[in-house]
Design an enzyme around this catalytic site. Structure first.
Site, short mmCIF file in Angstrom:
data_model
loop_
_atom_site.label_atom_id
_atom_site.label_comp_id
_atom_site.label_asym_id
_atom_site.label_seq_id
_atom_site.Cartn_x
_atom_site.Cartn_y
_atom_site.Cartn_z
N TRP A 103 -70.56 -21.38 49.97
CA TRP A 103 -70.12 -20.01 49.64
C TRP A 103 -70.15 -19.27 50.95
O TRP A 103 -71.21 -19.04 51.52
CB TRP A 103 -71.06 -19.36 48.62
CG TRP A 103 -70.56 -18.03 48.13
CD1 TRP A 103 -69.62 -17.81 47.16
CD2 TRP A 103 -70.99 -16.74 48.58
NE1 TRP A 103 -69.43 -16.46 46.99
CE2 TRP A 103 -70.26 -15.77 47.84
CE3 TRP A 103 -71.90 -16.29 49.52
CZ2 TRP A 103 -70.41 -14.40 48.03
CZ3 TRP A 103 -72.06 -14.92 49.71
CH2 TRP A 103 -71.32 -13.99 48.96
N LYS A 501 -67.70 -7.78 32.94
CA LYS A 501 -67.48 -9.10 32.33
C LYS A 501 -66.00 -9.46 32.34
O LYS A 501 -65.61 -10.55 32.73
CB LYS A 501 -68.04 -9.07 30.91
CG LYS A 501 -68.82 -10.18 30.38
CD LYS A 501 -70.04 -10.74 31.04
CE LYS A 501 -70.38 -10.48 32.42
NZ LYS A 501 -71.58 -10.22 32.99
N GLU A 504 -64.68 -10.03 36.09
CA GLU A 504 -65.09 -11.18 36.89
C GLU A 504 -64.56 -12.51 36.38
O GLU A 504 -64.38 -13.42 37.17
CB GLU A 504 -66.61 -11.22 37.13
CG GLU A 504 -67.47 -11.52 35.96
CD GLU A 504 -68.97 -11.46 36.29
OE1 GLU A 504 -69.36 -11.73 37.43
OE2 GLU A 504 -69.75 -11.14 35.38
N HIS A 520 -61.08 14.06 30.67
CA HIS A 520 -61.17 14.83 31.92
C HIS A 520 -60.36 14.17 33.04
O HIS A 520 -60.51 14.55 34.20
CB HIS A 520 -62.64 14.97 32.33
CG HIS A 520 -63.43 15.77 31.35
ND1 HIS A 520 -63.28 17.13 31.21
CD2 HIS A 520 -64.37 15.39 30.44
CE1 HIS A 520 -64.10 17.57 30.25
NE2 HIS A 520 -64.77 16.52 29.77
N LYS A 614 -73.47 -17.01 42.30
CA LYS A 614 -74.44 -16.64 41.27
C LYS A 614 -75.43 -15.57 41.74
O LYS A 614 -75.73 -14.65 41.01
CB LYS A 614 -75.18 -17.89 40.80
CG LYS A 614 -76.14 -17.68 39.64
CD LYS A 614 -75.42 -17.30 38.38
CE LYS A 614 -76.37 -17.00 37.23
NZ LYS A 614 -75.74 -16.15 36.22
C1 AGP Z 1 -73.10 -10.76 36.52
O1 AGP Z 1 -72.16 -11.19 35.61
C2 AGP Z 1 -72.65 -10.70 37.88
N1 AGP Z 1 -72.28 -12.01 38.33
C3 AGP Z 1 -73.44 -9.90 38.91
O2 AGP Z 1 -73.04 -8.59 38.72
C4 AGP Z 1 -74.98 -9.96 38.88
O3 AGP Z 1 -75.46 -9.38 37.70
C5 AGP Z 1 -75.54 -9.22 40.10
O4 AGP Z 1 -75.08 -9.85 41.26
C6 AGP Z 1 -77.04 -9.14 40.11
O5 AGP Z 1 -77.64 -10.41 40.13
P1 AGP Z 1 -79.16 -10.62 39.78
O6 AGP Z 1 -79.35 -10.27 38.35
O7 AGP Z 1 -79.42 -12.06 40.06
O8 AGP Z 1 -79.94 -9.70 40.69
#
Ligand code: AGP
Length: 619
Positions: A103, A501, A504, A520, A614
């Site tokens: 990544w 959701k 992404e 508004h 992730k």
């Molecule tokens: C969730 O669907 C996302 N992939 C992302 O917003 C995630 O919640 C965010 O990066 C925070 O991650 P964490 O909960 O591991 O801190």
């Protein structure tokens, strides 16, 4: 209040097997690495291992192997899941190989930036997970020595530095140790050399676990990389270096003295990290939510009541998180207000440092995170701690950096969440915050009972018939390029989470609004047939949201109502159970399903959305 060493070890010994997995699987920087040496086909085993690590990064991959005392490499842009190593395996049956799935952090998604990276003489190959903070300085030093760089990565300094130290007279192992000691930042590194048939591995802040097999030894970022071959593992610790061939030698990176680490047998159900017959992790994890809510609710009162009393006695409580966890935090502010009559301030992790000026030593920061490794949230914790505030974290990944930096952690017990899009961790986080709000009001048992009831009630949405309906709705919406979501009160943050959701995984432009705000300005975006999801809870906001949905409909909008009861204004009704104060948990599930099916209909892989990883461990 920090845990005493005794209670810490008691708590650790009670960590379930899956949490141990998360402890090592979800920590720190994304990218996955694996090495194998033994009697098996190293290329095949490494490629297979990389496929199991792909959730850690999937923009490019590569591996290196030894072929008659020469380092050979293969690097490629794209996902490894569709790659077949047979071509290589036939021409080269190597017994030693290292690999990487990436990544991108430093350098674009190009083959030249994919790992492994080689030394100038081509004799040393390195794969790396982490960030070398002083790479620019090391690069300048090496360039003065005549080394030329073929990539934009921070990693490439490592093989060059090893070669340079060997040129200066160091033997291979000591050159590797000396080179790694010069690195600043967090890393997990595997090194392969043409003249030494062994893998040298080192860990400083990024995970590495050794798998001891009957037919050879593995070393990887994460257990699933080799779990099919061995369950006998040694977890490396920060500052460890391992020399792996038919034996495993563990040393201190600092002075080369032996490091004693326990060999453990992982009695872990591999199914939890496999799709279990489902097409994707996302749908598997959505369907697990009855059990995960029950697990979130099943923890003892102790930790929740301790945190509740910290909230009750603090001079201001701040709740921070990013992305979905941020939306959970915002939901928390409504829950604390509604249930406990408490004012809790919300900020995104990345915004908190600019917002911290109110913090006093008797303030409290609550950090919410699935991975416990999100850089922006960690920065907020650092800012709060620098003012002397106490820190509580609400986490899925026990043992993560965030847990180590917190005075107390509340586990959400959701189990491994592999899909990049968070689903079951989201609802488990909301469940914990709901119980915490009830505990602040001295009614923890009522809070727990509410979550248990909700878990039972949501099972009506996890049936074949419900899924088929959500799928049909998604199919009817699949050609839309814009969608809006409205909600009020407790379900305003759920409208925002719905938009994340949808964005992404379906890549549809989706925006969530406080329903009352639409008139508004944003209502100008509504035209004939524009889909608008209205989240209508059975609470004091019901009539107002219905009113706002009617305003949208009268401007041509197409209303998808998420509600316990149908209404004339809905063009489509997605029924949800009435869960009272736990309505955010029930209401997000139909949107998770719509997002999943929209992704599938639009040809996207919901488990691996483009440009995402992730856990986001960079600012
Ligand atoms: C969730 O669907 C996302 N992939 C992302 O917003 C995630 O919640 C965010 O990066 C925070 O991650 P964490 O909960 O591991 O801190």
């Amino acid at each position: 209040m920090p845990l005493s060493p005794k209670s810490f070890f008691r708590a650790v010994s009670q960590i379930p097997e899956w949490a141990l997995y998360i402890l090592y699987a979800e920590r720190l920087y994304v990218c996955g690495i694996i090495g194998y040496t033994g009697k098996g086909n190293a290329i095949e085993l490494v490629v297979q291992g990389l496929k199991n690590l792909e959730y850690r990064g999937y923009d490019s991959f590569g591996y290196a192997w030894l072929d008659e005392n020469q380092v050979k490499t293969r690097r490629q842009v794209g996902e490894i899941s569709n790659f077949n190593a047979d071509g290589n395996a036939k021409t080269a049956v190597a017994n030693i190989a290292i690999g990487h799935t990436r990544w991108a952090t430093h350098g674009g998604v190009e083959e030249r930036n994919a790992h492994p990276h080689l030394s100038r003489n081509g004799e040393i190959a390195v794969v790396h997970n982490g960030i070398i903070e002083n790479h620019a300085e090391l690069k300048r030093f090496l360039e003065k020595k005549g080394f030329r760089f073929g990539s934009e990565t921070d990693t490439e300094v490592i093989p060059h530095l090893i070669e340079h130290l060997m040129d200066e007279g160091d033997d291979y192992e000591s050159a590797v140790r000396k080179a790694l000691r010069q690195l600043k930042g967090r890393f997990a590194v595997l090194v392969l050399s043409s003249s030494h048939p062994k893998i040298i591995a080192a860990r400083n802040g990024s995970p590495l676990v050794i798998g001891i097999g009957g037919n050879g030894n593995f070393i990887a970022s994460d257990i699933p990389a080799f779990l099919k071959h061995t369950k006998k593992v040694v977890f490396m610790e920060d500052g460890d270096i391992a020399v792996v061939n038919e034996t495993v030698k563990l040393l201190s990176l600092r002075d080369g003295s032996p490091a004693e680490r326990e060999t453990q047998h992982i009695n872990w159900d591999f199914q939890q990290a496999e799709k279990g017959g489902h097409d994707h992790f996302m749908i598997k994890e959505i369907l697990e939510q009855k059990e995960t809510l029950l697990k979130a609710a099943s923890q003892g009162n102790g930790v929740i009541e301790r945190v509740a009393s910290m909230i009750n006695s603090s001079f201001g409580t701040y709740i921070v998180g990013c992305g979905t966890a941020g939306k959970v935090c915002l939901t928390g502010t409504y829950l604390f207000s509604r249930i406990a009559k408490k004012h809790v301030n919300f900020a995104f992790g990345s915004e908190f440092p600019s917002y911290q000026h109110f913090i006093k030593p008797n303030s409290l920061l609550i950090a919410v995170s699935q991975s416990g490794e999100t850089a922006d949230t960690l920065e907020a914790i650092e800012a709060a701690k620098s003012k002397g505030a106490k820190v509580v974290s609400v986490l899925n990944a026990i043992g993560s950096t965030m847990q180590r930096q917190s005075d107390i952690s509340i586990p959400i017990n959701a189990g491994p969440e592999i899909c990049v899009a968070s689903t079951k961790a989201t609802t488990a986080q909301i469940a914990v915050l709901t119980m915490l709000a009830y505990a602040c009001d001295g009614r923890i048992d009522e809070g727990r009972a509410l979550i248990e009831e909700t878990a039972e009630k949501i099972s009506e949405m996890l049936t074949g018939e419900y899924l088929a309906n959500a799928r049909a709705v998604a199919e009817s919406l699949k050609h839309n390029e814009s969608m809006y979501i409205i909600g009020r009160g407790l379900n305003y943050p759920i409208a925002l989470e719905s938009s994340i959701k949808l964005q992404e995984v379906s890549y549809i432009h989706a925006e969530g609004f406080a329903a009352g705000e639409l008139k508004h300005g944003p209502i100008a975006l509504i035209g004939k047939g524009t889909p608008c999801i209205a989240i209508v809870a059975n609470d004091e906001t019901r009539n107002d949201v219905i009113g706002n949905a009617t305003e949208v409909k009268s401007r041509g909008g197409f209303i998808i109502g998420i509600s316990p009861e149908n209404h004339d204004v809905f063009d489509i009704w997605l029924k949800v159970p009435d869960c009272g104060d736990a309505s955010p948990i029930a209401n997000i599930i139909p949107v998770q399903l719509l997002s999943y099916y929209l992704a599938v209909f639009r040809g996207n892989n919901p488990d691996k959305p483009r440009n995402l990883a992730k856990s986001v461990t960079v600012k």
